[in-house]
Design a protein around this motif. Structure first.
Motif, short mmCIF file in Angstrom:
data_model
loop_
_atom_site.label_atom_id
_atom_site.label_comp_id
_atom_site.label_asym_id
_atom_site.label_seq_id
_atom_site.Cartn_x
_atom_site.Cartn_y
_atom_site.Cartn_z
N UNK A 17 0.83 -1.20 0.00
CA UNK A 17 0.00 0.00 0.00
C UNK A 17 0.86 1.25 0.00
N UNK A 18 1.90 1.27 0.82
CA UNK A 18 2.79 2.43 0.87
C UNK A 18 3.51 2.63 -0.46
N UNK A 19 4.02 1.55 -1.00
CA UNK A 19 4.74 1.63 -2.27
C UNK A 19 3.81 2.05 -3.41
N UNK A 20 2.64 1.45 -3.46
CA UNK A 20 1.68 1.79 -4.51
C UNK A 20 1.18 3.22 -4.39
N UNK A 21 0.92 3.67 -3.17
CA UNK A 21 0.46 5.05 -2.97
C UNK A 21 1.52 6.05 -3.39
N UNK A 22 2.79 5.72 -3.14
CA UNK A 22 3.88 6.60 -3.57
C UNK A 22 3.86 6.76 -5.08
N UNK A 23 3.68 5.66 -5.78
CA UNK A 23 3.68 5.70 -7.24
C UNK A 23 2.44 6.41 -7.78
N UNK A 24 1.34 6.30 -7.08
CA UNK A 24 0.10 6.92 -7.54
C UNK A 24 0.04 8.42 -7.25
N UNK A 51 1.42 1.21 -9.59
CA UNK A 51 0.91 1.69 -8.31
C UNK A 51 -0.50 1.20 -8.04
N UNK A 52 -1.35 1.26 -9.06
CA UNK A 52 -2.74 0.78 -8.91
C UNK A 52 -2.74 -0.71 -8.59
N UNK A 53 -1.90 -1.48 -9.30
CA UNK A 53 -1.83 -2.92 -9.04
C UNK A 53 -1.41 -3.22 -7.61
N UNK A 54 -0.45 -2.45 -7.10
CA UNK A 54 0.00 -2.67 -5.72
C UNK A 54 -1.08 -2.29 -4.71
N UNK A 55 -1.76 -1.20 -4.93
CA UNK A 55 -2.82 -0.79 -4.00
C UNK A 55 -3.97 -1.80 -4.02
N UNK A 56 -4.38 -2.22 -5.21
CA UNK A 56 -5.47 -3.21 -5.30
C UNK A 56 -5.05 -4.54 -4.69
N UNK A 75 -5.99 -15.06 -1.92
CA UNK A 75 -4.84 -15.75 -2.51
C UNK A 75 -4.59 -15.33 -3.96
N UNK A 76 -5.63 -14.93 -4.66
CA UNK A 76 -5.45 -14.43 -6.03
C UNK A 76 -4.65 -13.13 -6.00
N UNK A 77 -4.97 -12.25 -5.06
CA UNK A 77 -4.24 -10.99 -4.90
C UNK A 77 -2.78 -11.27 -4.53
N UNK A 78 -2.56 -12.23 -3.63
CA UNK A 78 -1.20 -12.57 -3.24
C UNK A 78 -0.41 -13.13 -4.42
N UNK A 79 -1.04 -13.97 -5.22
CA UNK A 79 -0.36 -14.52 -6.40
C UNK A 79 -0.05 -13.42 -7.41
N UNK A 80 -0.98 -12.49 -7.58
CA UNK A 80 -0.75 -11.37 -8.49
C UNK A 80 0.40 -10.49 -8.03
N UNK A 82 2.89 -11.50 -6.19
CA UNK A 82 4.12 -12.28 -6.38
C UNK A 82 4.59 -12.18 -7.82
N UNK A 83 3.67 -12.24 -8.77
CA UNK A 83 4.03 -12.08 -10.18
C UNK A 83 4.56 -10.68 -10.46
N UNK A 84 3.94 -9.69 -9.87
CA UNK A 84 4.41 -8.31 -10.03
C UNK A 84 5.84 -8.16 -9.52
N UNK A 85 6.13 -8.77 -8.38
CA UNK A 85 7.48 -8.70 -7.83
C UNK A 85 8.47 -9.51 -8.66
N UNK A 86 8.02 -10.59 -9.27
CA UNK A 86 8.90 -11.34 -10.18
C UNK A 86 9.30 -10.45 -11.36
N UNK A 87 8.35 -9.67 -11.85
CA UNK A 87 8.66 -8.70 -12.90
C UNK A 87 9.64 -7.64 -12.42
N UNK A 88 9.50 -7.22 -11.17
CA UNK A 88 10.42 -6.22 -10.60
C UNK A 88 11.83 -6.78 -10.52
#
Length: 124
Positions: A17-24, A51-56, A75-80, A82-88
């Motif tokens: 949330x903090x990271x996503x809010x910073x980006x937004x 940022x939106x993906x992280x906040x959601x 768990x779907x949000x957690x998997x998403x 995890x995929x976002x962080x794999x991209x990072x």
């Protein structure tokens, strides 16, 4: 185990949330100067979308189980996430920043573990 999952989900949700809010909330240039140097390689819209993906995702970790509605979203949000962080991790490695890839690796492993445990017998 349920308490441990709630604590882990809460800490991860706060981080995302903090990271996503910073980006937004900040302009792309301020995001870059505040430590997110990878944003140099992305457009303003792409940074906002991340940022939106992280906040959601952060919201999805906590709200569904807290309300007892559509628990499968957690768990779907957690998997998403995890995929976002794999991209990072990929972005940091391509930029030649292996030390900056450590944080996303840890977040990816923790969110993936949370996704697996939420589907299992410890689901809340």
């Amino acid at each position: 185990m349920n308490i441990v999952l709630w604590i882990a989900a809460s800490v991860l949700a706060l981080a995302f949330l903090a990271s996503g809010a910073t980006k937004l909330l900040r302009p792309r240039e301020k995001v870059i100067t505040s430590g997110y140097r990878w944003a140099e390689d992305f457009s303003r819209g792409q940074v906002k979308l991340i940022g939106v993906a992280e906040v959601l995702g952060a919201t999805g970790l906590i709200v569904p189980p807290a309300l007892g509605v559509l628990d499968v979203l957690s768990p779907v949000a957690a998997a998403g996430l995890a995929l976002l962080m794999a991209g990072a991790v990929v972005v940091h490695l391509r930029r030649g920043e292996p030390t900056y890839a450590t944080g996303p690796v840890v977040l990816a492993v923790l969110t993936a573990a949370l996704a697996v445990l939420r589907f299992g017998p410890y689901a809340f």
